[in-house]
Write an enzyme that holds these catalytic residues in place. Structure first.
Site, short mmCIF file in Angstrom:
data_model
loop_
_atom_site.label_atom_id
_atom_site.label_comp_id
_atom_site.label_asym_id
_atom_site.label_seq_id
_atom_site.Cartn_x
_atom_site.Cartn_y
_atom_site.Cartn_z
N CYS A 1 48.35 -59.31 -35.19
CA CYS A 1 46.95 -59.32 -35.63
C CYS A 1 46.31 -57.94 -35.67
CB CYS A 1 46.12 -60.22 -34.71
SG CYS A 1 46.65 -61.93 -34.64
N HIS B 1 38.85 -58.27 -33.86
CA HIS B 1 40.08 -57.94 -33.12
C HIS B 1 40.49 -56.48 -33.23
CE1 HIS B 1 44.04 -59.90 -31.48
NE2 HIS B 1 43.39 -59.19 -30.59
#
Length: 579
Positions: free
Chosen positions: A70, A131
């Site tokens: 990610c 993130h």
């Protein structure tokens, strides 16, 4: 009169230029496999809205994430650069941020596509998952926050959606608990029992202070463990609106509907000006969730329910664009940040990960299943509908593509690894500009892909591969829940493993000098490309170092509330959010 004429001409040209610039809607799923959408071959999951996008636009069949994890993949997507260039690739096992109060993140020196488009007069928003860090030195400096990287508006989660965020869904820290809590407690227990027996038999005189210290140590370990279990969710799983906490801890009730409403509202408010919307779903990363309208409705359990709810949300965005008459002047891009997490199996044995179709491996490794992702683009007035392009492309290509469409020059003080996709999409070019693509496992160069000019072959060479467990026939690292990139977790190859992806996309047949006469010649060219590439990598601060990854109490955001609960829900009072 001449001045007036020139002024009118200038205004007309400016208005024409503004009208020619499309709105940009970037839609990213989390952990969605290329084998999940119907348009990529799934026959049982219902994704009619994603499939509609593909039928009305272009489907990229060899679209690749710059990283199979990610954090680095998203850094590459936003900047058009390999994540190692910005320090967003880890040299340790942990390749993503796990705490909101970590100090690492996307450096302020990096230029995102949001910054470029904002400078061109676009209104920009990120709805959903970020993130890429939040703060550096204090909890209010927000040095890595989306608003510091070109977004005018942010509503979402600054870290990621974890099992720990949803009560009853288990924990991603199970292995850590075993090593840092359960094993030490067992050792202390055995030591206390052994010393007590020896003391009782008179074989060894053990002072009471020793027993007290050992029991105190055990109590401290147990207390820290219980505190972690109690406080992790509220401290790390919260929603923000711009710089303020909107909900702590985050509630999963109607969460996708809330994200969708925020995205739709942003489009409505900016319908008359160019806008960039990055809709970054929490689906289908675990913990999985969906509303009662979707729960139990799919043929693939709660993973399928979550996927079909996400598809519904995509449909809502398409409807808003249609209702406002914006569809023809809006470029839409749908993708995933990397391949499906095939090791995601619940404690009850339920499969919570998706499908990577015919491709080997998945999230956290660079077999095709980990990096080959959906890539769908639609722009009705420009891109011919129904196309399928089987050329190597990258999620880094979105950066230069939309920058050029917005009229922004690319930064000249840094290397941009992505290439403009429009020549491919408009049929002006038949071959990708990516002759070479480099595949990193965290900060380690794992593999290289070579698509020679005027050739249909696509060579891929692996310098090392992960050791799949628990058996050789496994298709993932089930023993560790995710594949690691170094040490005893990988097998190094000399010479590298070589595949021809154009003939063997499932990577089942390793080529040898016997089966491929040009074996050594091909590897030599690829090694030269690697050497040239590594020369372009200056040393930069490691944003995912242990020091940057660790939780820091002085960076922790906490809702004003009584005691140490860190709980509040401003969603109920915010009239801008539709429930």
């Amino acid at each position: 009169m001449r001045v007036l004429f020139l002024l009118l001409l200038f205004l007309c040209e400016a208005q024409s230029h503004a009208a020619s610039r499309p709105n940009i809607v970037l839609v990213m799923a989390d952990d969605l496999g290329i084998g999940d959408p119907g348009c990529y071959g799934n026959k049982t999951l219902r994704t009619p809205n994603i499939d509609q996008l593909a039928s009305e636009g272009v489907k990229l069949t060899q679209h690749l994430a710059a990283s199979p994890l990610c954090t680095p993949s998203r850094a590459a997507f936003l900047t058009g650069r390999y994540p190692i260039r910005s320090g967003m690739a880890s040299w340790s096992r942990t390749g993503v941020f796990l705490f909101t109060a970590s100090s690492g993140g996307l450096p302020s020196s990096e230029i995102t596509f949001a910054k470029l488009l904002k400078n061109q007069g676009y209104t920009t928003a990120l709805i959903g998952k970020w993130h890429l860090g939040m703060s550096c030195h204090s909890k209010t400096d927000f040095c890595h926050h989306p608003l510091r990287h070109g977004f005018d508006y942010f509503y979402g989660l600054t870290v990621t959606n974890l099992r720990d965020c949803k009560p009853g869904e288990g924990s991603v820290f199970t292995t850590g608990f075993k090593k840092l809590v359960f094993i030490p407690l067992q050792i202390i227990g055995v030591a206390v029992l052994t010393l007590a027996v020896l003391n009782f038999l008179g074989l060894l005189r053990v002072p009471l202070g020793v027993f007290f210290c050992l029991l105190l140590l055990a109590a401290m370990i147990l207390s820290l463990f219980l505190c972690f279990l109690h406080y992790f969710r509220p401290l790390n799983c919260f929603l923000m609106r711009n710089y303020e906490i909107a909900q702590q801890p985050m509630s999963y009730d109607n969460l996708t509907q809330r994200l969708t409403a925020e995205a739709a509202q942003f489009i409505q408010w900016n319908a008359k000006t160019p806008f960039l919307l990055f809709l970054s779903y929490l689906h289908v990363h675990t913990a999985l969730f969906s509303t009662k309208d979707f729960a139990g409705k799919s043929k693939h359990g709660i993973y399928g329910d979550a996927t079909e709810e996400m598809d519904w949300s995509v449909g809502q965005i398409l409807n808003v664009l249609d209702e406002l008459g914006l569809a023809n002047n809006t470029l839409i891009y749908f993708t995933s940040d990397h391949g499906a997490h095939i090791e995601e199996v619940s404690t009850k044995g339920e499969i919570h990960g998706g499908s990577n179709g015919i491709y080997k491996g998945g999230k956290a490794n660079n077999w095709e299943g980990g990096i080959r992702i959906p890539g769908i683009l639609r722009w009705p007035t420009v891109i011919q509908a129904g196309q399928e392009i089987d050329e190597p492309t990258s999620n880094m290509d979105i950066f230069p593509t939309i920058a050029k469409l917005a009229g922004s020059p690319l930064p000249e003080d840094r290397i941009i690894d992505g290439h403009d996709l429009m020549p491919l999409l408009e049929g002006k070019s038949q071959q990708s500009d990516h002759e070479f693509l480099f595949h990193y496992c965290n900060a380690y160069l794992n593999a290289v892909r070579w698509h020679p000019q005027n050739s249909t072959s696509i060579w891929k060479a692996f310098f090392f591969t992960p050791k799949f467990t628990p058996t050789e026939g496994s298709n993932g690292c089930f023993s560790t829940h995710v594949c690691f990139c170094s040490g005893n977790f990988v097998t190094h190859h000399n010479p590298p493993l070589l595949f021809d992806i154009s003939k063997d996309p499932s990577e089942r047949n390793v080529l040898t000098p016997i089966t491929e006469p040009r074996f050594h010649e091909i590897l030599k060219v690829m090694q030269e490309a690697v050497d040239n590439h590594t020369k372009t990598l200056p040393e930069v601060p490691n944003q995912l170092s242990l020091g940057n990854l660790l939780w820091k109490p002085w960076l922790q955001l906490c809702c004003p509330s009584s005691g140490l609960s860190c709980q509040c829900d401003r969603e109920k009072q915010d009239k801008r959010v539709s429930h």
